[in-house]
Design a protein around this motif. Structure first.
Motif, PDB file in Angstrom:
ATOM      1  N   UNK A   1      -0.763  -1.255  -1.986  1.00  0.00           N
ATOM      2  CA  UNK A   1      -1.730  -0.641  -1.068  1.00  0.00           C
ATOM      3  C   UNK A   1      -1.071  -0.107   0.214  1.00  0.00           C
ATOM      4  N   UNK A   2       0.269  -0.138   0.264  1.00  0.00           N
ATOM      5  CA  UNK A   2       0.980   0.391   1.434  1.00  0.00           C
ATOM      6  C   UNK A   2       0.471  -0.199   2.748  1.00  0.00           C
TER       7      UNK A   2
ATOM      8  N   UNK B   1     -10.803   3.099  -2.730  1.00  0.00           N
ATOM      9  CA  UNK B   1      -9.612   3.506  -3.494  1.00  0.00           C
ATOM     10  C   UNK B   1      -8.693   2.297  -3.680  1.00  0.00           C
TER      11      UNK B   1
ATOM     12  N   UNK C   1      -7.147   0.560  -7.063  1.00  0.00           N
ATOM     13  CA  UNK C   1      -5.733   0.211  -7.241  1.00  0.00           C
ATOM     14  C   UNK C   1      -5.584  -1.252  -7.661  1.00  0.00           C
TER      15      UNK C   1
ATOM     16  N   UNK D   1       5.906   7.158  14.755  1.00  0.00           N
ATOM     17  CA  UNK D   1       6.240   6.189  15.820  1.00  0.00           C
ATOM     18  C   UNK D   1       6.453   6.928  17.155  1.00  0.00           C
TER      19      UNK D   1
ATOM     20  N   UNK E   1      -4.258   4.149   8.276  1.00  0.00           N
ATOM     21  CA  UNK E   1      -4.550   4.949   7.085  1.00  0.00           C
ATOM     22  C   UNK E   1      -3.417   5.944   6.793  1.00  0.00           C
TER      23      UNK E   1
ATOM     24  N   UNK F   1      -0.360   5.497   6.445  1.00  0.00           N
ATOM     25  CA  UNK F   1       0.621   4.993   5.487  1.00  0.00           C
ATOM     26  C   UNK F   1       0.133   5.068   4.042  1.00  0.00           C
ATOM     27  N   UNK F   2      -1.147   5.290   3.859  1.00  0.00           N
ATOM     28  CA  UNK F   2      -1.694   5.405   2.505  1.00  0.00           C
ATOM     29  C   UNK F   2      -1.704   6.851   2.011  1.00  0.00           C
TER      30      UNK F   2
ATOM     31  N   UNK G   1      -4.841   6.018  -6.016  1.00  0.00           N
ATOM     32  CA  UNK G   1      -4.420   6.429  -4.673  1.00  0.00           C
ATOM     33  C   UNK G   1      -3.554   7.688  -4.704  1.00  0.00           C
TER      34      UNK G   1
END
Lengths: 85, 207
Positions: free
Chosen positions: A16-17, A42, A46, B41, B49, B51-52, B114
């Protein structure tokens, strides 16, 4: 069970990062969705894929995810009782 | 009253610029993923979010942040009159390929939800809209090269035919070899560069 819980947390963070989240940051009893890790729909999909890919568990009823993903403890218990690999 | 360019920005593998001025360097020896996180950064963004997202949407979010930060638009809650017109050459091809890898092997068939949600380039517009609460007209074009003439015509039409007061317009490209983002904030007024084909081309070519 402790080993499975740690493995599960590591997998969830990876799949899921969840940037910046460590396994020890995830409360075993806290809800994964909503206030817990703030996961979305989502992410739920996953986790369903993760169940099948890693543990051979195919959820026929995606609605059941709401119950299974209640917390890490509930999730791990479900896997240990239903895993096929 | 004509249209002007209120602000513009660019992100390339070497640097991030706003209004033609470099705001920081990017280490071009590192991977695209690391460069995007470095930029995140440096911009001091707090948006988990991010990072997704796939790389194309990450790039678009970073560019929109550079463009809108410190503008009056950043503070306005209801952005129903802000339009978005983006374009690129590779569409969402990198993510399409990554998604295909999850369904290519019948013995290892696990379609990734995803990845699937990013298999359209206009999802990048959706991500910008969610982040900045923008509700205006939007469209994503796929063309081989940035097309200043088409952009000029389309954006002018939006201002003439809709309630558009501002338009975020430009190019957000991300492929296996390289990436670049070039965004303009177009509005009504007289204090700024004129929004015309020649200026768009000049700003893009000197980014």
């Amino acid at each position: 069970m402790d080993e499975l819980i740690l493995e599960l947390k590591q997998e969830i963070i990876k799949v899921l990062n969840l940037q910046g989240v460590k396994p020890e940051d995830i409360d075993n009893d806290a809800p994964l969705f909503g206030d817990g890790l703030g996961l979305d729909s989502i992410d739920a999909l996953e986790l369903i894929v993760l169940l099948e890919k890693n543990y051979g568990i195919k959820l026929e009823d995606p609605g059941k995810g709401r119950e299974i993903f209640g917390s890490i403890n509930i999730f791990a218990k479900y896997i240990s009782e239903n895993r096929k690999k | 009253m004509g249209l002007i360019i209120n602000k513009y920005c660019s992100i390339t593998p070497h640097k991030v610029c706003v209004d033609g001025l470099k705001i920081f360097d990017i280490n071009d020896q590192q991977s695209l993923e690391k460069s995007l996180v470095q930029t995140y950064r440096n911009l001091e963004l707090e948006y988990p979010k991010f990072f997704k997202m796939d790389n194309l949407s990450k790039l678009a979010i970073l560019a929109s942040e550079c463009l809108l930060k410190n503008t009056e638009l950043y503070k306005i809650a209801d952005k129903g009159n802000v339009a978005l017109v983006l374009s690129n050459a590779s569409s969402s091809l990198v993510t399409d390929s990554n998604y295909h890898l999850t369904i290519d092997d019948p013995k290892n068939y696990f379609p990734s939800p995803s990845l699937f949600v990013y298999t359209l380039p206009n999802i990048t517009i959706g991500e910008i809209c969610i982040k900045h609460k923008i509700y205006g007209e939007n469209i994503f074009f796929v063309s081989e090269h940035p097309d200043a003439s088409a952009l000029y015509v389309y954006v002018n039409e939006l201002f003439e035919r809709t309630n558009t007061e501002y338009c975020i317009a430009g190019w957000v490209e991300c492929n296996v070899n390289t990436y670049e983002a070039f965004l303009l904030l177009v509005g009504k007024g007289s204090n700024g560069d004129t929004f015309d084909v020649k200026t768009i081309d000049n700003l893009y070519n000197t980014k």
